[in-house]
Design a protein around this motif. Structure first.
Motif, PDB file in Angstrom:
ATOM      1  N   ALA A   1      -0.688   4.186   8.709  1.00 24.93           N
ATOM      2  CA  ALA A   1       0.187   3.300   7.930  1.00 24.93           C
ATOM      3  C   ALA A   1       0.872   4.033   6.768  1.00 24.93           C
ATOM      4  N   SER A   2       0.455   5.284   6.509  1.00 24.44           N
ATOM      5  CA  SER A   2       1.032   6.037   5.391  1.00 24.44           C
ATOM      6  C   SER A   2       2.294   6.772   5.845  1.00 24.44           C
TER       7      SER A   2
ATOM      8  N   HIS B   1       2.716   5.832  -4.033  1.00 26.43           N
ATOM      9  CA  HIS B   1       1.568   4.909  -4.006  1.00 26.43           C
ATOM     10  C   HIS B   1       0.480   5.584  -3.184  1.00 26.43           C
ATOM     11  N   TYR B   2      -0.740   5.551  -3.681  1.00 28.55           N
ATOM     12  CA  TYR B   2      -1.823   6.268  -3.007  1.00 28.55           C
ATOM     13  C   TYR B   2      -2.827   5.304  -2.403  1.00 28.55           C
ATOM     14  N   GLU B   3      -3.307   5.668  -1.209  1.00 31.15           N
ATOM     15  CA  GLU B   3      -4.427   4.913  -0.650  1.00 31.15           C
ATOM     16  C   GLU B   3      -5.522   5.897  -0.287  1.00 31.15           C
TER      17      GLU B   3
ATOM     18  N   PRO C   1     -17.909  10.357  10.607  1.00 31.41           N
ATOM     19  CA  PRO C   1     -16.984  11.150   9.786  1.00 31.41           C
ATOM     20  C   PRO C   1     -15.577  10.551   9.664  1.00 31.41           C
ATOM     21  N   LEU C   2     -15.236   9.607  10.552  1.00 30.27           N
ATOM     22  CA  LEU C   2     -13.905   8.984  10.465  1.00 30.27           C
ATOM     23  C   LEU C   2     -13.977   7.623  11.156  1.00 30.27           C
ATOM     24  N   THR C   3     -13.674   6.580  10.419  1.00 29.76           N
ATOM     25  CA  THR C   3     -13.719   5.234  11.016  1.00 29.76           C
ATOM     26  C   THR C   3     -12.339   4.853  11.582  1.00 29.76           C
ATOM     27  N   ASP C   4     -12.331   3.806  12.401  1.00 28.33           N
ATOM     28  CA  ASP C   4     -11.047   3.312  12.926  1.00 28.33           C
ATOM     29  C   ASP C   4     -10.158   2.816  11.790  1.00 28.33           C
ATOM     30  N   GLU C   5     -10.790   2.243  10.755  1.00 24.01           N
ATOM     31  CA  GLU C   5     -10.000   1.755   9.607  1.00 24.01           C
ATOM     32  C   GLU C   5      -9.310   2.937   8.913  1.00 24.01           C
ATOM     33  N   ALA C   6     -10.029   4.052   8.832  1.00 26.79           N
ATOM     34  CA  ALA C   6      -9.445   5.237   8.176  1.00 26.79           C
ATOM     35  C   ALA C   6      -8.248   5.746   8.987  1.00 26.79           C
ATOM     36  N   ILE C   7      -8.386   5.741  10.306  1.00 26.94           N
ATOM     37  CA  ILE C   7      -7.263   6.188  11.150  1.00 26.94           C
ATOM     38  C   ILE C   7      -6.067   5.247  10.944  1.00 26.94           C
ATOM     39  N   ALA C   8      -6.361   3.943  10.912  1.00 29.83           N
ATOM     40  CA  ALA C   8      -5.273   2.966  10.740  1.00 29.83           C
ATOM     41  C   ALA C   8      -4.585   3.185   9.387  1.00 29.83           C
ATOM     42  N   ALA C   9      -5.378   3.467   8.350  1.00 28.10           N
ATOM     43  CA  ALA C   9      -4.785   3.683   7.016  1.00 28.10           C
ATOM     44  C   ALA C   9      -3.911   4.939   7.020  1.00 28.10           C
ATOM     45  N   ALA C  10      -4.368   5.982   7.714  1.00 26.33           N
ATOM     46  CA  ALA C  10      -3.563   7.212   7.789  1.00 26.33           C
ATOM     47  C   ALA C  10      -2.253   6.928   8.514  1.00 26.33           C
TER      48      ALA C  10
ATOM     49  N   MET D   1      12.986   6.640  -5.038  1.00 26.01           N
ATOM     50  CA  MET D   1      12.429   6.217  -3.755  1.00 26.01           C
ATOM     51  C   MET D   1      10.922   5.996  -3.885  1.00 26.01           C
ATOM     52  N   GLU D   2      10.364   5.208  -2.940  1.00 20.94           N
ATOM     53  CA  GLU D   2       8.927   4.923  -2.982  1.00 20.94           C
ATOM     54  C   GLU D   2       8.264   5.470  -1.722  1.00 20.94           C
ATOM     55  N   PHE D   3       7.094   6.009  -1.878  1.00 25.26           N
ATOM     56  CA  PHE D   3       6.383   6.601  -0.745  1.00 25.26           C
ATOM     57  C   PHE D   3       4.918   6.190  -0.755  1.00 25.26           C
ATOM     58  N   GLN D   4       4.408   5.984   0.456  1.00 29.34           N
ATOM     59  CA  GLN D   4       2.998   5.629   0.618  1.00 29.34           C
ATOM     60  C   GLN D   4       2.241   6.879   1.063  1.00 29.34           C
ATOM     61  N   VAL D   5       1.350   7.352   0.219  1.00 30.60           N
ATOM     62  CA  VAL D   5       0.627   8.588   0.535  1.00 30.60           C
ATOM     63  C   VAL D   5      -0.850   8.279   0.765  1.00 30.60           C
ATOM     64  N   GLY D   6      -1.345   8.574   1.962  1.00 29.58           N
ATOM     65  CA  GLY D   6      -2.782   8.476   2.231  1.00 29.58           C
ATOM     66  C   GLY D   6      -3.450   9.688   1.598  1.00 29.58           C
ATOM     67  N   VAL D   7      -4.588   9.473   0.935  1.00 27.75           N
ATOM     68  CA  VAL D   7      -5.237  10.587   0.241  1.00 27.75           C
ATOM     69  C   VAL D   7      -6.666  10.763   0.752  1.00 27.75           C
ATOM     70  N   ILE D   8      -6.891  11.877   1.422  1.00 23.83           N
ATOM     71  CA  ILE D   8      -8.252  12.205   1.861  1.00 23.83           C
ATOM     72  C   ILE D   8      -8.770  13.266   0.894  1.00 23.83           C
ATOM     73  N   ALA D   9      -9.523  12.823  -0.100  1.00 22.07           N
ATOM     74  CA  ALA D   9     -10.030  13.788  -1.081  1.00 22.07           C
ATOM     75  C   ALA D   9     -11.072  14.692  -0.415  1.00 22.07           C
ATOM     76  N   GLY D  10     -11.927  14.095   0.417  1.00 19.95           N
ATOM     77  CA  GLY D  10     -12.882  14.882   1.192  1.00 19.95           C
ATOM     78  C   GLY D  10     -14.104  15.311   0.407  1.00 19.95           C
ATOM     79  N   ASP D  11     -14.588  16.501   0.705  1.00 19.33           N
ATOM     80  CA  ASP D  11     -15.875  16.972   0.178  1.00 19.33           C
ATOM     81  C   ASP D  11     -15.679  18.235  -0.670  1.00 19.33           C
TER      82      ASP D  11
END
Ligand code: NAD
Length: 365
Positions: free
Chosen positions: A65-66, A37-39, A54-63, A1-11
Motif C-alpha cells: 500500500a506504500s 507519511h510513514y507507516e 519474520p513477515l506477516t501478511d499484514e506487513a506485506i499488505a502495508a508494504a 507533493m505527498e508520499f506514503q513511505v513504508g518504514v522497516i526499521a528492522g533489527d
C-alpha cells in the motif's frame, strides 16, 4: 507533493540509521515543500519476537500500500541469537526473501561511487582511480541460475549436480528497459554484461538488449563479456556508467564494484519492480556488534532514501540535494568511526550516528 513511505526499521543498527534517513526526508520535505507519511512495518527479528514469524501478511499488505519502502536491515548475530535456532523459513532473512518475492522486485540497483575524501579506503592505485568513478550496477534479481531447476543425483555411478540458467525474453526486456531508464537519469551510457561467446542465455540477452536500445537513441551502449568486465572494474572503473547484467554476474560484479569504494557504511541499494515502487536499503547488514552504541554510519541509508526520491518519486532535484549534502559533510571533515582515516586522524572530526544525520540535514539546501 505527498508520499506514503513504508518504514522497516528492522533489527540491530536498523532503527538507528533509519531514524536518520527519516530526519533527512523530513528536511527535504521542509525545504522543497513535500510531505512524507510513514507507516512502520515489522520485519525480521523484531517481527519474530512480536508475531512469531519474520513477515506477516499484514506487513506485506502495508508494504504494497506504500509508494515505496525504506528499510534499515534485519537479522542478528547468527551464532548467538535465538532467531537462528528456528527453522530456516522462520528466520529473519526469510522475511526479506518473501517480501522481495511478494513485491516482484526484479531489478537490483547498487551504486559504486568514490568520494574524493574517502579515496584512502579505495584499494586501487591513484593513477587507476584518476578523477574517481560513479557507476550503477543494475542486476536482474529474480531469474537466472539462482532460480533455475537444480538437482544432484548419481549418473552411471558418479555423483552429478545440475543447475539450470534460464532467461526468457520478457525477463530480459523488463530489466533492460529499467537499465536504460536509469541511464537516461545519469550519464546516458549502458554497458551490458554477458557471456555471449559461450552461453545461449547470454546470446538472447544481447539480442533483446539491442532491441531495447533502439528505443533509447540518446543512450550509448556497448556489450562486454563478464570476464573482461571483472578486469575493467579494477583497471579503469571510470569508464562505466550503468552496468546492466543478469543475476549471478551481477551478484559478483556488484560486490567487486563496492569493494573498490571502501566502507560498507556508505553503500546504498534499491530493488525495483515494473511500477515506480521500490525497496530502498543499505547494502550492509544489521551490524549487531555495534548496535545500540550510536556509532553506526547512517549515510548508506540516507543515500538509499535519496535513491527513493529519484527512482520512486521522480524528485531528482531533491535527490541531488541530499547527495550534495553528503558530499559536503565529508568535505567539512565529519566522519563516523568506520570511515575514519588510518592516518592524519586529526584533520577530521569523529561523530556518531545522530550527529551525522543532523549535519547532513543542515546542508540540505
Ligand atoms: P554486517 O554488514 O551487519 O556487518 C559487517 C561489518 O560491517 C561489521 O563489523 C559492522 O559493524 C560493519 N558495518 C555494517 N554496517 C555498518 C554501518 N552502517 N556503519 C558502520 N559499520 C557498519 O554483516 P554481518 O555481521 O555478516 O551480518 C549481521 C546480520 O545482518 C546477520 O544477521 C545477517 O544475516 C544480516 N544481514 C542483513 C542484510 C539485510 O538486511 N539486507 C544484509 C546483510 C546481512
Amino acid at each position: 507533493m505527498e508520499f506514503q513511505v513504508g518504514v522497516i526499521a528492522g533489527d540491530g543498527i536498523g532503527p538507528e540509521v533509519v531514524a536518520e534517513a527519516q530526519k533527512v526526508l523530513n528536511k527535504v520535505g521542509e525545504v522543497f515543500g513535500h510531505r512524507f507519511h510513514y507507516e512502520a512495518i515489522l520485519m525480521g527479528g523484531c517481527s519474530i519476537d512480536a508475531t512469531g514469524v519474520p513477515l506477516t501478511d499484514e506487513a506485506i499488505a502495508a508494504a504494497k500500500a506504500s509508494d515505496a519502502v525504506l528499510m534499515g536491515s534485519i537479522g542478528g548475530n547468527t551464532q548467538t541469537s535465538p532467531w537462528y535456532q528456528l527453522p530456516p523459513q522462520l528466520r529473519p532473512e526469510a522475511g526479506l526473501l518473501k517480501l522481495r518475492k511478494s513485491l516482484n522486485l526484479f531489478a537490483n540497483l547498487r551504486p559504486a561511487y568514490l568520494y574524493e575524501e574517502l579515496k584512502e579506503a579505495c584499494p586501487l592505485r591513484d593513477n587507476i582511480i584518476g578523477d574517481g568513478f560513479d557507476m550503477m550496477i543494475m542486476r536482474e534479481l529474480t531469474g537466472g541460475l539462482y532460480f533455475g531447476e537444480r538437482k544432484t543425483e548419481e549418473v552411471d555411478g558418479v555423483m552429478t549436480a545440475v543447475d539450470t540458467l534460464t532467461y526468457n525474453e520478457n525477463e530480459i526486456r523488463r530489466i533492460a528497459k529499467r537499465g536504460f531508464d536509469i541511464a537516461m537519469k545519469r550519464r546516458k551510457k549502458v554497458t551490458s554484461v554477458d557471456k555471449a561467446n559461450v552461453l545461449d542465455s547470454s546470446r538472447l540477452w544481447r539480442k533483446v538488449v539491442e532491441e531495447v536500445a533502439k528505443d533509447y537513441p540518446e543512450v550509448t551502449y556497448e556489450h562486454m563479456l563478464v570476464d573482461n568486465c571483472a578486469m575493467q572494474l579494477v583497471k579503469n572503473p571510470g569508464q562505466f556508467d550503468v552496468i546492466l547484467t543478469e543475476n549471478m554476474f551481477g551478484d559478483i560484479l556488484s560486490d567487486e564494484a563496492s569493494m573498490v569504494t571502501g566502507s560498507i557504511g556508505m553503500l546504498s541499494s534499491a530493488s525495483l519492480n515494473d511500477t515506480k515502487f521500490g525497496l530502498y536499503e543499505p547494502s550492509g547488514g544489521s551490524a549487531p556488534d555495534i548496535a545500540g552504541k550510536g556509532i553506526a554510519n547512517p549515510i548508506a541509508t540516507i543515500l538509499s532514501a535519496a535513491m527513493m526520491l529519484r527512482y520512486s518519486f521522480d524528485l531528482d532535484k531533491e535527490a541531488d540535494a541530499v547527495e550534495e549534502a553528503v558530499r559536503q559533510v565529508l568535505k567539512d571533515g565529519y566522519r563516523t568511526i568506520d570511515i575514519m582515516p588510518q592516518k592524519d586522524k586529526e584533520t577530521v572530526t569523529q561523530v556518531g550516528t545522530a550527529k551525522m544525520g543532523d549535519f547532513i540535514c543542515e546542508r540540505i539546501k
